[in-house]
Each structure stands twice: as structure tokens, then as C-alpha cells.
Design a protein around this motif. Structure first.
Motif, PDB file in Angstrom:
ATOM      1  N   ASP A   4     -38.171  68.998  36.672  1.00  0.00           N
ATOM      2  CA  ASP A   4     -36.887  69.186  35.940  1.00  0.00           C
ATOM      3  C   ASP A   4     -35.983  69.694  36.702  1.00  0.00           C
ATOM      4  N   VAL A   5     -36.252  70.121  37.974  1.00  0.00           N
ATOM      5  CA  VAL A   5     -35.206  70.781  38.691  1.00  0.00           C
ATOM      6  C   VAL A   5     -34.605  69.975  39.815  1.00  0.00           C
ATOM      7  N   ILE A   6     -35.194  68.894  40.215  1.00  0.00           N
ATOM      8  CA  ILE A   6     -34.768  68.106  41.328  1.00  0.00           C
ATOM      9  C   ILE A   6     -34.293  66.597  40.561  1.00  0.00           C
ATOM     10  N   PRO A   7     -33.125  65.921  41.049  1.00  0.00           N
ATOM     11  CA  PRO A   7     -32.784  64.863  40.510  1.00  0.00           C
ATOM     12  C   PRO A   7     -33.520  63.635  40.116  1.00  0.00           C
ATOM     13  N   PHE A   8     -34.359  63.413  41.207  1.00  0.00           N
ATOM     14  CA  PHE A   8     -35.247  62.216  40.946  1.00  0.00           C
ATOM     15  C   PHE A   8     -36.548  62.546  41.393  1.00  0.00           C
ATOM     16  N   PRO A   9     -37.521  62.953  40.647  1.00  0.00           N
ATOM     17  CA  PRO A   9     -38.873  63.684  41.023  1.00  0.00           C
ATOM     18  C   PRO A   9     -39.778  62.633  41.684  1.00  0.00           C
ATOM     19  N   ARG A  10     -40.581  62.646  42.757  1.00  0.00           N
ATOM     20  CA  ARG A  10     -41.545  62.067  43.317  1.00  0.00           C
ATOM     21  C   ARG A  10     -42.695  62.473  42.998  1.00  0.00           C
ATOM     22  N   THR A  11     -43.634  61.873  42.385  1.00  0.00           N
ATOM     23  CA  THR A  11     -44.986  62.419  42.052  1.00  0.00           C
ATOM     24  C   THR A  11     -46.119  61.228  42.327  1.00  0.00           C
ATOM     25  N   PRO A  12     -47.260  61.676  41.978  1.00  0.00           N
ATOM     26  CA  PRO A  12     -48.232  60.623  42.122  1.00  0.00           C
ATOM     27  C   PRO A  12     -48.169  59.297  41.213  1.00  0.00           C
ATOM     28  N   GLN A  13     -47.734  58.127  41.581  1.00  0.00           N
ATOM     29  CA  GLN A  13     -47.696  57.193  40.747  1.00  0.00           C
ATOM     30  C   GLN A  13     -46.454  57.124  39.972  1.00  0.00           C
ATOM     31  N   ASN A  14     -45.125  57.759  40.791  1.00  0.00           N
ATOM     32  CA  ASN A  14     -44.311  57.648  40.326  1.00  0.00           C
ATOM     33  C   ASN A  14     -43.163  57.734  41.372  1.00  0.00           C
ATOM     34  N   ALA A  15     -42.334  56.682  41.654  1.00  0.00           N
ATOM     35  CA  ALA A  15     -41.178  56.640  42.625  1.00  0.00           C
ATOM     36  C   ALA A  15     -40.098  55.790  41.811  1.00  0.00           C
ATOM     37  N   GLU A  16     -39.878  56.102  40.586  1.00  0.00           N
ATOM     38  CA  GLU A  16     -38.784  55.341  39.874  1.00  0.00           C
ATOM     39  C   GLU A  16     -37.590  55.823  40.255  1.00  0.00           C
ATOM     40  N   PHE A  17     -36.728  54.978  40.167  1.00  0.00           N
ATOM     41  CA  PHE A  17     -35.227  55.302  40.319  1.00  0.00           C
ATOM     42  C   PHE A  17     -34.816  55.321  41.918  1.00  0.00           C
TER      43      PHE A  17
END
Length: 477
Positions: free
Chosen positions: A464-477
Motif C-alpha cells: 500500500d506504499v508503492i504505486p503499483f506493487p509487484r508480488t508473486p502472481q501479480n504484475a497487473e497495471f
């Protein structure tokens, strides 16, 4: 007519006959009152529409999320809570807005829902405040180092080395996945790849920054770093930003002085510049705390926590002393810790770090002289042969926020440590050169920028403190 920012209108020292404001509608009440926000401040300005002389078709299009331009007179507000409002003489709708489908309605949304709409969540009060704080913190970082005469160095994003020795790196390749070229042994033939060798996205710019510190004296990096750690916790990201200063001729004590001074400076700078945003985030945190069991609630408000860091000298404690304290403390003896401390050499967890800060010393803590076998190869070996000149800064509510060390400047000692850990000397020949040619005592530290933003904003999830978070299974936006 040039438009004026909402922040400047609200801080005006006088009424104005004609102004133009542009922004997005937060709410529209009674076909008359627009709460307008343009991102310059957490506060909205009330715009009073002359609904009797405004076409009904226009009124229907003034919906939550709509972008509008209003012209009118800045007058003293009749309502409570704000000094000025705009009496609208003319209003323009700047773009289409589908009120029924716009996700950011004026109601409380869960953080999970907002992460799914990361492209729009910044239009909420909370995320607008977080991103303004993030921006000011970044500016404070550069301000501090530039004022101190540091040189800003852009270290590589693509690298052939693993600075941390963790092996959790994203590979960079131009080789095809189908028909990948192989050696006679059946391994991937990286000699046919773009760079002619195996390359990755960097986990740290430290090693490269050290080489520049050996010529420019004091340097810092501030850039993106990457880690392919398959972790879905609230503290991990696959893409994040790191601040890494390196200073020639600094020993561990100098390094601790620098880190303490730096972190107090950037927090104070942000508190001075972001008063309204931090006050809002503090109120948000107070409401969030009410839903938690009493035992899990923070003992300090957000601003109290920030002042706790500013008003207290950081207590410097050796790892050995910390282990003795933790081994003998009540939570450990009563097995309240999830990880029980039994012996010297244990890798401290967040619960142990927070106990030292919040319960035992009641101030920020710097731990130093860690066991060599739980720290990186480049940290200077102490004379006892079992500890290294490492340091970690511990904060309330978050545990470790800074990690650093005095670097191993002795060529023969560094080579021996690399052999023990199986690190290829040929891969880091250039790093070893800095120990062969003009080596000197030097030190540095790393601070994960998102971890800092997390602490300053009071948020509990790093996504919640980075504009577009990149995490496992998530590279949306």
C-alpha cells in the motif's frame, strides 16, 4: 485564464474576484455543493453551483470521479471546517464519467479492493496522502545527501553478480524459451545470449557503489531493486527501491552516526512538509486500531511514533548483549515468542527486535557485531574471528529498518571468506580489484524505501506504499 491549485486557494490570505480551479469531484450534494480535489492537498475545496441557472444535463454529469473546471469568486465559506469556498459562475465537464461504474465511491473501501484498483486508488484520501508523503520522503533523501556533498550514482539494474548471495534473482535473457541453445553438457548456453553471460535484475547496487566510493569518497544510490522471493507476506515486494550510501574512510561508528542522522533528517523534513497528510493518516490509524484486540493495539499514535524517533538518541547495543537480554526476558522464558532464543548465534526475528525497542530500551536501537555466519560475505571480520562489523537499526512497530556494515577492506580476508562461501572470485574480479588497488576502511548501509514509507505513513502492508506493487502472481497495471 490559468487555473490555481486547490492548496493555494485554501491558503489564500484574501478573497478573490475571479479564480479557476480544476480537479476531480469527490462528492456532489443537493445538486449544489461540489467537494473538489486536484491532488495538491488532502483537503477539498467546496464549490457552490448556481443550480437554478445550470442546465439540468450538466448537473447530471457532475458525478463522483468526474473531472471539472470551475470559474467563480473565492469567498469566505459559510460552512464549518474551511476558510474559503468558490461561488461558481461557470462550470465545464472536462471528460466523461460513468457514475454507476466508477469504483471509488465516497464510502469506506477495503485495502484489498483498493489494491485490485491500484490505477484509481490514489483518488482516495488515504492513498493521495500516502503518495504525497512518499514523494516528499524521496525528495528529502536526495536533499540530505546532496547537502552533505555525496555524489549520486546510478548503479546497474542488469547485473551478472548476486550482491547478497541469496540466489533469489530474476533472470534477464533474450534467448528463446523454445529451442533454447544448450552446451554439450545440456546446460543453457549463455554465451549465445545478449550479454554473453548469465545476467539478472539487481538485488542491490552496493558492490558497484563501493567501487565509486573508492574514488569519489562518498556516494549514494537510490534506485529500483528486485528479488524473486516467492513470499506473500505484508513485508515483501518483488520490485522495490533501495537507498544505499557508501563512504570511504568511515568505520562502523561513523556508519551508525550517518544512518541515525540521515533517518532523523528525512522524517523531520517530511513531518514539516506533510502536516495535513500525516494528521489524516494518524486519524485513519486510530480508527483502524479500534477494530483490533486490545493486546494488538499500538501504544503510540503515528505522530508519537515519529517523534519517538526524533526525540531519542539511538541506543547502541552489541548482538551479544541483545541475546543475553532476550534469553532472560519474560516473553522468552514464558515461551510467548514464536521463536524462542536459546543460544548465541540465533537470527533475530521482528518480535525480538520490537521487544528490544518497545519494551526494554524504549528508544530506537542499533544492534552491531553480529555472528559472521548469519551475515553477508563483504562485512568486516572482527578480531574474535566469529563476529562481523554489521549494524541494524530497529524501530518501533516495524523492527529492522536499516542494515549496514563496515566493509571488509582486506584482500586476503575477503578472498578467504568468498572461498568458504563458494563465491566465484572470477565473477567478482572487479570487486576484488578495489581491495588490491588503494584499499581503505569504508562503510555503508541499505534502507528499503518502501519500509521507510511504511513507517512514516503508519500503513501495515508494504503493497500500500508503492504505486503499483509487484508480488508473486501479480504484475497487473
Amino acid at each position: 485564464m490559468k487555473h490555481t491549485k486547490v492548496k493555494d486557494l485554501l491558503s489564500s490570505t484574501k478573497t478573490l474576484n475571479e479564480v479557476n480551479a480544476k480537479g476531480w469531484v469527490r462528492t456532489f450534494r443537493n445538486n449544489q455543493f461540489i467537494a473538489l480535489n486536484d491532488g495538491s492537498t488532502i483537503n477539498n475545496i467546496q464549490c457552490v453551483v448556481d443550480f437554478e441557472n445550470t442546465p439540468e444535463e450538466t448537473l447530471k454529469r457532475i458525478t463522483t470521479g468526474a473531472a471539472v473546471s470551475v470559474y467563480g469568486e473565492l469567498v469566505e465559506s459559510k460552512g464549518a471546517g474551511q476558510k474559503y469556498e468558490i461561488q461558481v459562475s461557470r462550470l465545464e465537464i472536462l471528460g466523461d464519467s460513468d457514475a454507476e461504474k466508477f469504483p471509488m465511491q465516497p464510502k469506506k473501501h477495503s485495502l484489498e479492493f483498493l489494491r485490485e484498483n491500484a490505477h484509481l486508488r490514489v483518488r482516495t484520501n488515504a492513498f493521495g496522502a500516502i503518495m504525497r508523503v512518499r514523494s516528499v520522503l524521496a525528495h528529502a533523501v536526495h536533499n540530505y545527501f546532496q547537502e552533505k556533498g555525496f555524489v549520486y550514482v546510478n548503479t546497474p539494474i542488469i547485473t551478472g553478480s548476486d550482491a547478497e548471495g541469496a540466489g533469489e534473482m530474476f533472470k534477464v535473457t533474450a534467448l528463446p524459451f523454445d529451442g533454447t541453445p544448450r552446451t554439450e553438457e545440456g546446460k543453457v548456453n549463455y554465451k549465445e545470449d545478449f550479454f554473453g553471460k548469465e545476467t539478472n535484475l539487481t538485488v542491490s547496487g552496493q558492490l558497484e557503489a563501493e567501487t565509486y566510493a573508492m574514488a569519489l569518497g562518498q556516494v549514494y544510490t537510490f534506485g529500483p531493486t528486485f528479488r524473486a522471493e516467492n513470499s506473500n507476506t505484508s513485508r515483501h515486494l518483488a520490485e522495490f527501491w533501495m537507498i544505499e550510501p557508501e563512504v570511504a574512510f568511515n568505520d562502523l561508528n561513523d556508519n551508525m552516526d550517518l544512518a541515525e542522522d540521515f533517518i532523523q533528517y528525512v522524517i523531520k523534513y517530511t513531518m514539516d512538509k506533510c502536516g495535513d497528510d500525516l494528521k489524516f493518516l494518524e486519524g485513519r490509524l486510530v480508527e483502524e486500531e479500534k477494530s483490533k484486540p486490545q493486546a494488538e493495539r499500538s501504544e503510540m499514535t503515528l505522530l508519537e511514533k515519529l517523534n519517538f524517533v526524533l526525540e531519542n538518541n539511538f541506543k547502541r547495543v552489541s548482538y551479544t548483549e541483545a541475546i543475553d537480554i532476550l534469553r532472560d526476558c519474560t516473553p522468552n522464558k514464558k515461551k510467548k515468542f514464536n521463536y524462542i532464543i536459546n543460544e548465541w548465534g540465533a537470527d533475530l526475528q521482528s518480535e525480538h527486535e520490537r521487544y528490544l525497542v518497545e519494551k526494554h530500551f524504549k528508544c530506537p536501537v542499533i544492534l552491531f557485531d553480529y555472528p559472521a555466519n548469519i551475515k553477508a560475505f563483504y562485512m568486516r571480520l572482527n578480531e574474535d574471528g566469529k563476529t562481523v562489523r554489521a549494524m541494524d537499526i530497529l524501530f518501533p512497530g516495524i523492527g529492522e529498518i536499516v542494515g549496514g556494515s563496515q566493509r571488509e577492506e582486506r584482500y586476503d580476508v575477503l578472498v578467504e571468506k568468498m572461498k568458504v562461501l563458494g563465491i566465484d572470485e572470477e565473477e567478482l574480479w572487479w570487486y576484488l580489484d578495489t581491495r588490491r588497488f588503494g584499499s581503505a576502511v569504508h562503510s555503508g548501509f541499505g534502507l528499503g524505501f518502501e519500509r521507510l514509507v511504511l513507517f512514516v505513513t503508519g500503513m501495515t502492508n508494504i503493497r500500500d506504499v508503492i504505486p503499483f506493487p509487484r508480488t508473486p502472481q501479480n504484475a497487473e497495471f
